[in-house]
Design an enzyme around this catalytic site. Structure first.
Site, short mmCIF file in Angstrom:
data_model
loop_
_atom_site.label_atom_id
_atom_site.label_comp_id
_atom_site.label_asym_id
_atom_site.label_seq_id
_atom_site.Cartn_x
_atom_site.Cartn_y
_atom_site.Cartn_z
N SER A 198 18.51 -5.37 1.50
CA SER A 198 19.09 -4.02 1.46
C SER A 198 20.61 -4.10 1.46
O SER A 198 21.20 -5.06 1.97
CB SER A 198 18.64 -3.23 2.68
OG SER A 198 19.33 -2.01 2.75
N ASN A 203 0.81 -1.23 0.00
CA ASN A 203 0.00 0.00 0.00
C ASN A 203 0.84 1.28 0.00
O ASN A 203 0.29 2.37 -0.06
CB ASN A 203 -1.01 0.01 1.16
CG ASN A 203 -0.33 -0.08 2.50
OD1 ASN A 203 0.41 -1.03 2.73
ND2 ASN A 203 -0.54 0.89 3.36
N THR A 204 2.18 1.13 0.07
CA THR A 204 3.04 2.33 0.01
C THR A 204 4.32 1.99 -0.75
O THR A 204 4.61 0.83 -1.03
CB THR A 204 3.48 2.80 1.42
OG1 THR A 204 4.06 1.67 2.09
CG2 THR A 204 2.34 3.37 2.22
N GLY A 205 5.08 3.03 -1.04
CA GLY A 205 6.46 2.91 -1.49
C GLY A 205 6.73 1.94 -2.63
O GLY A 205 6.00 1.89 -3.62
N TYR A 254 17.83 -3.54 12.12
CA TYR A 254 17.38 -3.52 10.72
C TYR A 254 18.40 -4.24 9.83
O TYR A 254 18.02 -5.09 9.02
CB TYR A 254 17.19 -2.07 10.26
CG TYR A 254 16.82 -1.94 8.80
CD1 TYR A 254 15.55 -2.29 8.36
CD2 TYR A 254 17.74 -1.47 7.86
CE1 TYR A 254 15.20 -2.18 7.01
CE2 TYR A 254 17.40 -1.36 6.53
CZ TYR A 254 16.13 -1.70 6.10
OH TYR A 254 15.79 -1.60 4.78
N GLY A 294 6.57 -1.32 -2.73
CA GLY A 294 5.58 -2.38 -2.90
C GLY A 294 4.41 -1.94 -3.77
O GLY A 294 3.93 -2.68 -4.62
N1 NAD Z 1 13.53 2.95 1.00
C1 NAD Z 1 14.78 2.53 0.91
O1 NAD Z 1 15.72 3.34 0.71
C2 NAD Z 1 15.11 1.06 1.03
C3 NAD Z 1 16.45 0.67 0.90
C4 NAD Z 1 16.76 -0.69 1.02
C5 NAD Z 1 15.76 -1.61 1.24
N2 NAD Z 1 14.46 -1.20 1.36
C6 NAD Z 1 13.44 -2.23 1.60
O2 NAD Z 1 12.37 -2.07 0.72
C7 NAD Z 1 11.18 -2.61 1.27
C8 NAD Z 1 10.02 -1.66 1.05
O3 NAD Z 1 10.26 -0.47 1.78
P1 NAD Z 1 9.80 0.99 1.31
O4 NAD Z 1 11.04 1.79 1.14
O5 NAD Z 1 8.83 0.91 0.20
O6 NAD Z 1 9.13 1.51 2.68
P2 NAD Z 1 7.59 1.72 3.08
O7 NAD Z 1 7.62 2.02 4.52
O8 NAD Z 1 6.97 2.71 2.16
O9 NAD Z 1 6.95 0.31 2.80
C9 NAD Z 1 7.00 -0.75 3.74
C10 NAD Z 1 5.68 -1.46 3.72
O10 NAD Z 1 5.73 -2.53 4.68
C11 NAD Z 1 4.52 -2.54 5.39
N3 NAD Z 1 4.63 -3.17 6.69
C12 NAD Z 1 5.35 -2.77 7.76
N4 NAD Z 1 5.11 -3.57 8.81
C13 NAD Z 1 4.23 -4.52 8.39
C14 NAD Z 1 3.58 -5.61 9.02
N5 NAD Z 1 3.75 -5.89 10.31
N6 NAD Z 1 2.74 -6.36 8.29
C15 NAD Z 1 2.51 -6.08 6.99
N7 NAD Z 1 3.07 -5.05 6.34
C16 NAD Z 1 3.92 -4.26 7.04
C17 NAD Z 1 4.13 -1.06 5.52
O11 NAD Z 1 2.75 -0.92 5.82
C18 NAD Z 1 4.49 -0.56 4.13
O12 NAD Z 1 3.44 -0.78 3.22
C19 NAD Z 1 11.50 -2.89 2.75
O13 NAD Z 1 11.69 -4.28 2.91
C20 NAD Z 1 12.80 -2.14 2.98
O14 NAD Z 1 13.58 -2.76 3.97
C21 NAD Z 1 14.11 0.11 1.25
#
Ligand code: NAD
Length: 297
Positions: A156, A29-31, A181, A33
């Site tokens: 990551s 629902n965000t980012g 993390y 995903g």
């Molecule tokens: N943003 C970055 O720079 C970055 C860098 C490296 C890795 N990542 C990885 O990318 C992935 C996505 O992250 P993003 O950047 O889109 O952040 P985000 O916070 O926008 O998305 C994370 C999603 O995980 C969901 N989530 C969290 N806890 C949860 C739970 N208990 N049950 C179900 N859903 C849950 C949140 O609701 C959200 O939709 C993550 O695994 C993150 O570790 C992100």
């Protein structure tokens, strides 16, 4: 926009279309995903948005349906911080769907204050690793029946700072939110490699991914990180750019020969020495099974 485009190498150029295919994306629902789910829907897949907050998920599903014209975008409740919720999601999904071709283990938490999941696991290892470990385990037979099929685990670059300390897996002796993390993201890679070894010949392949540094809500728990992200927001990836490597691993034809590898910017990427340790990967598998009540084979 031109500079941003140049800075973000790695675009999924696959032209594969997905009519008749079924995909599950966690944290959709965000980012990253949300963008991953949107592209899978654009290509014609039936996409399940597995979300903690169903209301937010429904809004996003509607948005994706309107943007892509694909009505097969469905929301299901999944809280990875609660094994009951994971089991309920899997039970309903298995009853509802004949196939599962793509599982994207994308959801994640970062740098949250010390807290525990419903089952008493430290939040980072509980959600980022154990939650996805259990979900994958419960959906594995369906993935095998649907082969060729793929599991993508979003890890990551931060895994480089991670260590698996079996005596402190739940932060019981020492806790640092940033390191917790990193440890969980290392666990994502070790899980991918062990899963790949165990699935050899099954038609199910698996990949881990570093999406890049992406402007998303991930940094919500850290004031400092929010500030750094804001300062560099022009230079870091958009969520759409961040989704490219997950999409590359889910879609690229012929990638099966690279089963178990780690990817960044749509290329195989180097992982830390810890992330290549087969003994730790095997032990982490056994310990995870033990914690989740899965019989160890
Ligand atoms: N943003 C970055 O720079 C970055 C860098 C490296 C890795 N990542 C990885 O990318 C992935 C996505 O992250 P993003 O950047 O889109 O952040 P985000 O916070 O926008 O998305 C994370 C999603 O995980 C969901 N989530 C969290 N806890 C949860 C739970 N208990 N049950 C179900 N859903 C849950 C949140 O609701 C959200 O939709 C993550 O695994 C993150 O570790 C992100």
């Amino acid at each position: 926009p031109q500079i941003r485009k140049m800075l973000s190498s790695g675009v999924c150029t696959s032209t594969v279309q997905l009519p008749g295919k079924v995909a599950v994306v966690t944290g959709a629902n965000t980012g990253i995903g949300k963008e991953t789910a949107k592209e899978l829907a654009q290509r014609g897949a039936r996409v399940y948005l597995a979300c903690r907050d169903v209301q937010k998920g429904e809004l996003v599903a509607r948005e994706i349906q309107i943007m892509t014209g694909n009505q097969q975008v469905l929301v299901r409740k999944l809280d990875l911080a609660d094994t009951k919720s994971i089991r309920a999601f899997a039970k309903d999904f298995l009853a509802e769907e004949k196939h599962l071709h793509i599982l994207i283990n994308n959801a994640g938490v970062m740098m949250c204050p010390y807290s525990k999941t419903a089952d008493g696991f430290e939040m980072h290892i509980g959600v980022n690793h154990l939650g996805h470990f259990l979900l994958t385990h419960l959906l594995l037979e369906k993935l095998k029946e649907s082969a060729p099929s793929r599991v993508v685990n979003v890890s990551s670059l931060a895994h480089h700072l991670g260590r698996i300390h079996f005596h402190n897996l739940q932060g019981e002796k020492f806790y640092h939110a940033g390191l917790a993390y990193c440890h969980s993201k290392l666990a994502n890679i070790l899980f991918t490699q062990e899963l790949a070894r165990r699935l050899k010949g099954s038609g199910v392949t698996t990949y881990s991914v570093h999406p890049g540094t992406v402007n998303s809500e991930l940094v919500r728990h850290s004031y400092l990180m929010r500030w750094i992200w804001w300062l560099f927001s022009f230079f870091i990836k958009t969520p759409q750019q961040g989704a490219q490597t997950s999409l590359y691993c889910a879609l690229t034809e012929g990638l099966e020969v690279l089963n178990g590898n780690h990817f960044s910017d749509c290329h195989v990427a180097w992982v830390s020495a810890q992330a290549r340790n087969e003994t730790v990967a095997r032990r982490l598998w056994d310990v995870s099974c033990d914690l989740l009540g899965i019989p160890v084979d």
